[in-house]
Design an enzyme around this catalytic site. Structure first.
Site, PDB file in Angstrom:
ATOM      1  N   ASN A 144      35.978  18.065 -33.831  1.00  0.00           N
ATOM      2  CA  ASN A 144      35.686  17.281 -32.625  1.00  0.00           C
ATOM      3  C   ASN A 144      34.949  15.980 -32.897  1.00  0.00           C
ATOM      4  OD1 ASN A 144      36.817  19.165 -30.892  1.00  0.00           O
ATOM      5  ND2 ASN A 144      34.989  20.444 -31.021  1.00  0.00           N
ATOM      6  N   LYS A 202      34.467  12.335 -33.513  1.00  0.00           N
ATOM      7  CA  LYS A 202      35.405  11.233 -33.274  1.00  0.00           C
ATOM      8  C   LYS A 202      34.936   9.901 -33.873  1.00  0.00           C
ATOM      9  CE  LYS A 202      38.226  13.465 -30.282  1.00  0.00           C
ATOM     10  NZ  LYS A 202      37.475  14.676 -30.120  1.00  0.00           N
ATOM     11  N   HIS A 233       9.410  22.133 -42.664  1.00  0.00           N
ATOM     12  CA  HIS A 233       9.798  22.311 -41.261  1.00  0.00           C
ATOM     13  C   HIS A 233       8.876  23.365 -40.645  1.00  0.00           C
ATOM     14  CE1 HIS A 233      12.004  23.463 -37.682  1.00  0.00           C
ATOM     15  NE2 HIS A 233      12.644  22.309 -37.785  1.00  0.00           N
ATOM     16  N   GLU A 248       7.420  16.072 -35.868  1.00  0.00           N
ATOM     17  CA  GLU A 248       8.027  17.020 -34.933  1.00  0.00           C
ATOM     18  C   GLU A 248       6.930  17.872 -34.299  1.00  0.00           C
ATOM     19  OE1 GLU A 248      12.322  18.149 -35.834  1.00  0.00           O
ATOM     20  OE2 GLU A 248      11.123  19.236 -37.281  1.00  0.00           O
ATOM     21  N   SER A 283      13.523  18.366 -29.400  1.00  0.00           N
ATOM     22  CA  SER A 283      14.226  18.217 -28.118  1.00  0.00           C
ATOM     23  C   SER A 283      14.832  16.830 -27.907  1.00  0.00           C
ATOM     24  CB  SER A 283      13.319  18.602 -26.954  1.00  0.00           C
ATOM     25  OG  SER A 283      13.016  19.988 -27.017  1.00  0.00           O
TER      26      SER A 283
HETATM   27  P1  PGA Z   1      15.512  20.630 -31.540  1.00  0.00           P
HETATM   28  O1  PGA Z   1      15.120  21.072 -33.032  1.00  0.00           O
HETATM   29  O2  PGA Z   1      16.164  19.267 -31.633  1.00  0.00           O
HETATM   30  O3  PGA Z   1      16.493  21.705 -31.107  1.00  0.00           O
HETATM   31  O4  PGA Z   1      14.285  20.618 -30.732  1.00  0.00           O
HETATM   32  C1  PGA Z   1      14.499  20.205 -33.907  1.00  0.00           C
HETATM   33  C2  PGA Z   1      14.284  20.874 -35.216  1.00  0.00           C
HETATM   34  O5  PGA Z   1      14.605  22.063 -35.378  1.00  0.00           O
HETATM   35  O6  PGA Z   1      13.772  20.247 -36.142  1.00  0.00           O
END
Ligand code: PGA
Length: 225
Positions: free
Chosen positions: A14, A16, A82, A149, A187
Site C-alpha cells: 500500500n 504509494k 526506548h 518521547e 502519539s
Molecule cells: P506511538 O509510539 O507513536 O504509538 O505513540 C511511539 C513509540 O513507540 O516510540
C-alpha cells in the site's frame, strides 16, 4: 512497524509515495529485518534499523542480538533506550552506555530515546530526568540522533503542549549540541504532525502505532513536507 509478516507485506503493497523529500526509516522487529532490508535495498532514502541491541559484542548471551550482527545484516541505525526497553529490561545508565559503544564500534547510528513519565512531569521533574538520561552520552562521541518521547504520550493519544515540546527539545539541544537531530515521539498522527514539525528544535519524528499502516504513515510524511 508491523508486528506480523502479513502486516508488513500489506505495508509495502500500500505504500504509494515514490520518493520523498524527507528521510524515512523503518525499525521492525528483529525477525522482520531481512524482509524489510530486501524490500528497501534499492531505496536510498530509507534507512533500516533495529529496536535494540545487546550490550555485548559476542559471547554466550542467548536471545540477544549484537550491533555487529545488525550491521552485517545491513542495518544503519539502532534504537537504544526506548522506554519500553528501559522498563521491561531494567536498563541502567551503564547498560545504555555499553549499547551506545557497541553501536558506534559496529558502525550503527544510535537513536537514543529519552523521556519522562507522567508522574515525573506532574511533579516538575521533566528536565532533571532528561538531564539524567542524557548522562549516558557523557563519554559518547559518535554520530547520534536523540528521540524525546514522553513515556505518558507513547501509544496513549496524549501529547505535550507545543510549548512543552519546545522546552524539552531546546533543553536536549543545549545538553547535546552535537546530535544530528532531536526527534519527537509519542502519539504522532497525521492530525498533529504538521504543528509538531513546526516546533523549534524538532528535527523529525519517531512514529509507533501510526506507522503500522502505509496510508496513515504516508499522511504524516505528506503533512510535514
Ligand atoms: P506511538 O509510539 O507513536 O504509538 O505513540 C511511539 C513509540 O513507540 O516510540
Amino acid at each position: 512497524m508491523a508486528q506480523t509478516l502479513s502486516g508488513l507485506e500489506g505495508f509495502f503493497k500500500n505504500w504509494k509515495l515514490s520518493s520523498s523529500k524527507v528521510e524515512l526509516g523503518l525499525l521492525p522487529s528483529f525477525v522482520h529485518l531481512p524482509q524489510v532490508l530486501s524490500k528497501l535495498k534499492t531505496e536510498s532514502e530509507w534507512w533500516v534499523g533495529a529496536q535494540d541491541c545487546s550490550t555485548e559484542i559476542e559471547g554466550a548471551f542467548t536471545g540477544e542480538v549484537s550491533a555487529r550482527s545488525l550491521k552485517e545484516l545491513g542495518c544503519k541505525v539502532v534504537l537504544i533506550g526506548h522506554s519500553e526497553r528501559r522498563q521491561r529490561a531494567k536498563e541502567t545508565l551503564e547498560s545504555l552506555r555499553k549499547k551506545l559503544d557497541r553501536a558506534k564500534e559496529a558502525g550503527l547510528k544510535p537513536v537514543f530515546c529519552i523521556g519522562e513519565t507522567e508522574a515525573e512531569r506532574l511533579s516538575g521533574k521533566t528536565l532533571d530526568i532528561l538531564r539524567a538520561q542524557l548522562g549516558a552520552l557523557e563519554a559518547y562521541s559518535g554520530s547520534i540522533l536523540i528521540a524525546y518521547e514522553p513515556v505518558w504520550a507513547i501509544g496513549t493519544g496524549k501529547i505535550p503542549t507545543l510549548n512543552e515540546v519546545e522546552e524539552a527539545h531546546s533543553f536536549v539541544w543545549k545538553l547535546a549540541p552535537k546530535a544530528e537531530g532531536v526527534l519527537y515521539g509519542g502519539s504522532v498522527k497525521a492530525e498533529n504532525a504538521r504543528e509538531l514539525a513546526a516546533v523549534s528544535g524538532v528535527s523529525g519524528f519517531l512514529v509507533g502505532g501510526a506507522s503500522l499502516k502505509a496510508d496513515i504513515f504516508e499522511k504524516i510524511v505528506e503533512s510535514v513536507l
